[in-house]
Design a protein around this motif. Sequence first.
Motif, short mmCIF file in Angstrom:
data_model
loop_
_atom_site.label_atom_id
_atom_site.label_comp_id
_atom_site.label_asym_id
_atom_site.label_seq_id
_atom_site.Cartn_x
_atom_site.Cartn_y
_atom_site.Cartn_z
N ASP A 1 106.25 -18.86 17.67
CA ASP A 1 105.83 -18.27 16.40
C ASP A 1 104.35 -17.90 16.40
O ASP A 1 103.94 -16.90 15.80
CB ASP A 1 106.10 -19.25 15.25
CG ASP A 1 107.60 -19.44 15.00
OD1 ASP A 1 108.39 -18.87 15.77
OD2 ASP A 1 107.96 -20.15 14.06
N SER A 2 103.53 -18.70 17.09
CA SER A 2 102.09 -18.41 17.12
C SER A 2 101.81 -17.10 17.86
O SER A 2 101.03 -16.27 17.40
CB SER A 2 101.33 -19.56 17.80
OG SER A 2 101.42 -20.75 17.04
N ALA A 3 102.45 -16.90 19.00
CA ALA A 3 102.27 -15.65 19.72
C ALA A 3 102.83 -14.48 18.92
O ALA A 3 102.28 -13.37 18.96
CB ALA A 3 102.95 -15.73 21.09
N ALA A 4 103.91 -14.71 18.18
CA ALA A 4 104.49 -13.64 17.35
C ALA A 4 103.50 -13.19 16.28
O ALA A 4 103.42 -12.00 15.96
CB ALA A 4 105.78 -14.14 16.70
N VAL A 5 102.73 -14.13 15.72
CA VAL A 5 101.71 -13.77 14.74
C VAL A 5 100.67 -12.84 15.37
O VAL A 5 100.26 -11.84 14.78
CB VAL A 5 101.04 -15.05 14.18
CG1 VAL A 5 99.77 -14.71 13.40
CG2 VAL A 5 102.02 -15.81 13.29
N VAL A 6 100.25 -13.15 16.58
CA VAL A 6 99.25 -12.34 17.26
C VAL A 6 99.79 -10.94 17.57
O VAL A 6 99.11 -9.93 17.39
CB VAL A 6 98.78 -13.03 18.56
CG1 VAL A 6 97.81 -12.13 19.32
CG2 VAL A 6 98.13 -14.36 18.23
N THR B 1 101.55 -15.80 25.19
CA THR B 1 102.62 -15.18 25.96
C THR B 1 102.66 -13.70 25.63
O THR B 1 102.28 -13.28 24.53
CB THR B 1 103.98 -15.83 25.65
OG1 THR B 1 104.17 -15.91 24.23
CG2 THR B 1 104.07 -17.23 26.23
N THR B 2 103.09 -12.88 26.57
CA THR B 2 103.10 -11.43 26.39
C THR B 2 104.04 -11.03 25.27
O THR B 2 104.88 -11.82 24.81
CB THR B 2 103.53 -10.72 27.68
OG1 THR B 2 104.89 -11.10 27.98
CG2 THR B 2 102.62 -11.08 28.84
N LEU B 3 103.91 -9.77 24.85
CA LEU B 3 104.78 -9.25 23.80
C LEU B 3 106.25 -9.40 24.18
O LEU B 3 107.05 -9.92 23.38
CB LEU B 3 104.45 -7.77 23.55
CG LEU B 3 105.40 -6.99 22.64
CD1 LEU B 3 105.42 -7.58 21.24
CD2 LEU B 3 105.00 -5.51 22.60
#
Length: 298
Positions: A50-55, A105-107
């Motif tokens: 979820d954190s990477a998704a926010v970015v 993590t990458t997109l």
Amino acid sequence: MTNSTSPLDRLRLRPGATLDFAPKEPRELHLRRMEAGLPTLGNDSYFFKDSAAVVHGLPLFDAALHKPHVVRLSGGHGEVTSLLHAYRCPDVLPQTEKIGDLRVTTLAQTAADLMRRYTFRPALAVADAALRLGADRHELFALVQGGRGCRIASEAVLRADARSESPYESLCRALMLQHGIPLPELQVDLTDERGFIGRVDFWWRYARLVGEFDGMVKLLDHLGDDSIADALAHRSARDDRLRARGETVLHWVADDIHQVEPFVMSLREHFGDQLVDHGLRPEAMGYRRVRGRTGPRQ
């Protein structure tokens, strides 16, 4: 990050880091928590899930944004602290990158991680958004092969369409796929003798049917200096022009999608028994494969 506000009014992010005022948007607050936690992380730690998704700007459903999610590539056990939720490194190392000061993590990797834990409807919304943001379909498909949630995630990647402009438009299309509704053309510019009418979310050319999801974001985008009443009047005038050229216009809101039946029945009124088998896997239809049984089971 701090100053003159009363200590009672400040939001503590970690020892030595506070915010005078908490952002109203949960994603923005989560991003501030991630930034505040950077000094406590080692170089082997990356934000993911979820954190990477926010970015990356990916849609989230039932998101856990009270603490940043971190994966430690050097191994070890996971742990939950007052600042973050750390996970042990998976057997296959995730693809990572650095965006600004944040290691994430990458997109494509983030989208794959989300899709694996979602049901088909939100998984399709993530896949649509990932393609729209620049992910490669072949890379996405490779990342969701094998393991937990692979069948639903694979189906979502195969059905994904970058033209879908919002998560709710993706949820609409997922319901069409699940309920045998013929698929429309997406984001079509329609005109009349006066010129450009507008870009519609869904258009069934042969049925002369237009479908529009009316979210608050879309309404606010059209406001400008106008009032909500002006924006609604503009939408009504636009609908009149569409009807004048022979189109039927359907509008849906979030409740129609969440309740499912109002959305599906509004379309079946126009297509009747003309249902389409889109060939979705049983898991994407909401069924589950059960060992020892030949047919799907709810």
